[in-house]
Design a protein around this motif. Structure first.
Motif, mmCIF file in Angstrom:
data_model
loop_
_atom_site.group_PDB
_atom_site.id
_atom_site.type_symbol
_atom_site.label_atom_id
_atom_site.label_comp_id
_atom_site.label_asym_id
_atom_site.label_seq_id
_atom_site.Cartn_x
_atom_site.Cartn_y
_atom_site.Cartn_z
ATOM 1 N N LYS A 23 0.995 -1.157 0.025
ATOM 2 C CA LYS A 23 0.059 0.053 -0.041
ATOM 3 C C LYS A 23 0.808 1.266 -0.031
ATOM 4 O O LYS A 23 0.472 2.045 -0.815
ATOM 5 C CB LYS A 23 -1.024 -0.071 1.360
ATOM 6 C CG LYS A 23 -1.933 1.060 1.289
ATOM 7 C CD LYS A 23 -2.697 0.996 2.527
ATOM 8 C CE LYS A 23 -3.769 2.267 2.544
ATOM 9 N NZ LYS A 23 -3.089 3.466 3.063
ATOM 10 N N LEU A 24 1.855 1.250 0.826
ATOM 11 C CA LEU A 24 2.707 2.368 0.893
ATOM 12 C C LEU A 24 3.461 2.703 -0.273
ATOM 13 O O LEU A 24 3.725 3.708 -0.937
ATOM 14 C CB LEU A 24 3.728 2.310 2.184
ATOM 15 C CG LEU A 24 3.023 2.459 3.567
ATOM 16 C CD1 LEU A 24 3.959 2.029 4.531
ATOM 17 C CD2 LEU A 24 2.539 3.709 3.824
ATOM 18 N N SER A 25 4.055 1.585 -1.074
ATOM 19 C CA SER A 25 4.852 1.552 -2.151
ATOM 20 C C SER A 25 3.914 2.006 -3.455
ATOM 21 O O SER A 25 4.295 2.921 -4.249
ATOM 22 C CB SER A 25 5.461 0.486 -2.654
ATOM 23 O OG SER A 25 4.553 -0.606 -2.993
ATOM 24 N N THR A 26 2.555 1.726 -3.404
ATOM 25 C CA THR A 26 1.771 2.186 -4.294
ATOM 26 C C THR A 26 1.633 3.769 -4.257
ATOM 27 O O THR A 26 1.283 4.404 -5.296
ATOM 28 C CB THR A 26 0.389 1.390 -4.218
ATOM 29 O OG1 THR A 26 0.788 -0.063 -4.549
ATOM 30 C CG2 THR A 26 -0.473 1.839 -5.295
ATOM 31 N N GLU A 27 1.392 4.025 -3.066
ATOM 32 C CA GLU A 27 1.256 5.748 -2.774
ATOM 33 C C GLU A 27 2.430 6.290 -3.401
ATOM 34 O O GLU A 27 2.224 7.396 -3.906
ATOM 35 C CB GLU A 27 1.007 5.893 -1.346
ATOM 36 C CG GLU A 27 -0.632 5.387 -0.736
ATOM 37 C CD GLU A 27 -0.491 5.234 0.753
ATOM 38 O OE1 GLU A 27 0.536 5.805 1.642
ATOM 39 O OE2 GLU A 27 -1.582 4.878 1.204
ATOM 40 N N VAL A 28 3.594 5.894 -2.963
ATOM 41 C CA VAL A 28 4.642 6.385 -3.519
ATOM 42 C C VAL A 28 4.893 6.378 -5.109
ATOM 43 O O VAL A 28 5.384 7.549 -5.543
ATOM 44 C CB VAL A 28 6.116 5.795 -2.778
ATOM 45 C CG1 VAL A 28 7.368 6.421 -3.518
ATOM 46 C CG2 VAL A 28 6.383 6.119 -1.333
ATOM 47 N N ILE A 29 4.583 5.417 -5.596
ATOM 48 C CA ILE A 29 4.496 5.460 -7.072
ATOM 49 C C ILE A 29 3.551 6.176 -7.560
ATOM 50 O O ILE A 29 3.919 6.988 -8.657
ATOM 51 C CB ILE A 29 4.095 3.954 -7.536
ATOM 52 C CG1 ILE A 29 5.225 3.008 -7.129
ATOM 53 C CG2 ILE A 29 3.780 3.844 -8.982
ATOM 54 C CD1 ILE A 29 4.653 1.494 -7.178
ATOM 55 N N ALA A 30 2.544 6.483 -7.029
ATOM 56 C CA ALA A 30 1.528 7.536 -7.399
ATOM 57 C C ALA A 30 1.880 8.966 -7.484
ATOM 58 O O ALA A 30 1.593 9.722 -8.108
ATOM 59 C CB ALA A 30 0.102 7.395 -6.695
ATOM 60 N N SER A 31 2.438 9.362 -6.164
ATOM 61 C CA SER A 31 3.111 10.611 -5.887
ATOM 62 C C SER A 31 4.200 10.799 -6.623
ATOM 63 O O SER A 31 4.313 12.101 -6.938
ATOM 64 C CB SER A 31 3.285 10.744 -4.456
ATOM 65 O OG SER A 31 4.285 9.864 -4.093
ATOM 66 N N ALA A 32 4.911 9.934 -7.189
ATOM 67 C CA ALA A 32 6.147 10.065 -8.192
ATOM 68 C C ALA A 32 5.323 10.295 -9.826
ATOM 69 O O ALA A 32 6.103 10.627 -10.478
ATOM 70 C CB ALA A 32 6.826 8.944 -8.251
ATOM 71 N N GLY A 33 4.153 9.982 -9.853
ATOM 72 C CA GLY A 33 3.638 10.401 -11.019
ATOM 73 C C GLY A 33 3.477 9.061 -12.243
ATOM 74 O O GLY A 33 3.533 9.382 -13.309
ATOM 75 N N MET A 34 3.933 8.033 -11.624
ATOM 76 C CA MET A 34 4.155 7.040 -12.463
ATOM 77 C C MET A 34 2.932 6.398 -12.920
ATOM 78 O O MET A 34 1.890 6.059 -12.086
ATOM 79 C CB MET A 34 4.919 5.865 -11.848
ATOM 80 C CG MET A 34 5.308 4.633 -12.764
ATOM 81 S SD MET A 34 6.266 3.135 -11.820
ATOM 82 C CE MET A 34 7.521 4.235 -11.029
ATOM 83 N N PRO A 35 2.559 5.941 -14.152
ATOM 84 C CA PRO A 35 1.158 5.621 -14.605
ATOM 85 C C PRO A 35 1.034 4.063 -14.091
ATOM 86 O O PRO A 35 1.932 3.345 -13.851
ATOM 87 C CB PRO A 35 1.466 5.348 -16.049
ATOM 88 C CG PRO A 35 2.671 6.565 -16.368
ATOM 89 C CD PRO A 35 3.446 6.494 -15.139
ATOM 90 N N VAL A 36 -0.086 3.704 -13.597
ATOM 91 C CA VAL A 36 -0.583 2.576 -12.898
ATOM 92 C C VAL A 36 -0.118 1.638 -13.918
ATOM 93 O O VAL A 36 0.470 0.285 -13.421
ATOM 94 C CB VAL A 36 -1.969 2.565 -12.586
ATOM 95 C CG1 VAL A 36 -2.647 1.201 -11.978
ATOM 96 C CG2 VAL A 36 -2.171 3.713 -11.525
ATOM 97 N N GLY A 37 -0.635 1.260 -15.074
ATOM 98 C CA GLY A 37 -0.295 0.253 -16.082
ATOM 99 C C GLY A 37 1.508 0.156 -16.129
ATOM 100 O O GLY A 37 1.504 -1.180 -16.099
ATOM 101 N N PHE A 38 2.112 1.161 -16.321
ATOM 102 C CA PHE A 38 3.684 1.081 -16.219
ATOM 103 C C PHE A 38 4.205 0.365 -15.136
ATOM 104 O O PHE A 38 4.987 -0.642 -15.144
ATOM 105 C CB PHE A 38 4.275 1.949 -16.706
ATOM 106 C CG PHE A 38 5.739 1.794 -16.870
ATOM 107 C CD1 PHE A 38 6.314 1.236 -18.032
ATOM 108 C CD2 PHE A 38 6.913 2.573 -16.177
ATOM 109 C CE1 PHE A 38 7.365 0.889 -17.931
ATOM 110 C CE2 PHE A 38 7.898 2.092 -16.187
ATOM 111 C CZ PHE A 38 8.433 1.373 -17.220
ATOM 112 N N ALA A 39 3.521 0.790 -13.949
ATOM 113 C CA ALA A 39 4.022 0.275 -12.632
ATOM 114 C C ALA A 39 3.564 -1.303 -12.466
ATOM 115 O O ALA A 39 4.700 -2.296 -11.903
ATOM 116 C CB ALA A 39 3.320 0.739 -11.417
#
Length: 150
Positions: A23-39
C-alpha cells in the motif's frame, strides 16, 4: 509435490505487514507520477525474472486492465530490442531488473547513472520500493507454491 505452508495463513501479521508495504509503495508510485499500467509492467518484469507464475499471471491481467497494450506486455522480456518503451521507461526497467537480480553485480553504477539521468529522485525511490516489495511478494508466492491453475 507436497503441500507447502501458506505463509499468509501461517503468519497473518507478517503477511499484513507486506500488504502495508504494498500500500505504501503504491502511494509512493502514485505521488511520483508513475502510470498505474507501467507500474504493473515493472512488477511483471520482476516476476518474470523470478519465475513467479502466480505474480506473472496477476500483473499481466492488472497491466491489461490498466490500459497497457498486449504488445508491450508480450515484448517485455525482450524490451531492450524494441521501440515500445521511452528512455524513462527503459531506465525504470533496467533498475527493476538490477534490483531483482541484485546478486549479479549489485545495482551497477551504469544502471544507476542511467536512472539518475532519466528519472527524478522521487521516481527512482518509487521504483526501488516497488522492486523491493514485488520481490518480497514473489518469494512469498513461490515458497508457498501459490496455485496457478488454468
Amino acid at each position: 509435490m507436497s503441500e507447502r505452508i501458506n505463509l499468509g495463513k501461517s503468519a497473518p501479521a507478517l503477511y499484513q505487514a507486506v500488504m502495508n508495504l504494498e500500500k505504501l509503495s503504491t502511494e509512493v508510485i502514485a505521488s511520483a507520477g508513475m502510470p498505474v499500467g507501467f507500474a504493473h509492467l515493472l512488477r511483471l518484469r520482476a516476476s518474470q525474472l523470478n519465475q513467479c507464475a502466480f505474480c506473472v499471471r496477476m500483473h499481466t491481467r492488472d497491466a491489461l486492465s490498466s490500459g497497457e497494450s498486449s504488445d508491450r506486455i508480450s515484448v517485455l522480456p525482450a524490451w531492450r530490442e524494441t521501440e515500445y518503451f521511452t528512455e524513462k521507461e527503459r531506465s525504470s526497467l533496467a533498475l527493476v531488473e538490477a534490483i531483482t537480480l541484485i546478486t549479479n553485480g549489485q545495482v551497477s553504477d551504469a544502471v544507476y547513472e542511467q536512472a539518475a539521468a532519466n528519472l527524478s529522485k522521487d521516481e527512482i525511490s518509487a521504483i526501488e520500493w516497488l522492486s523491493i516489495v514485488i520481490n518480497a511478494w514473489n518469494r512469498v508466492a513461490i515458497s508457498s507454491r501459490y496455485p496457478v491453475k488454468a
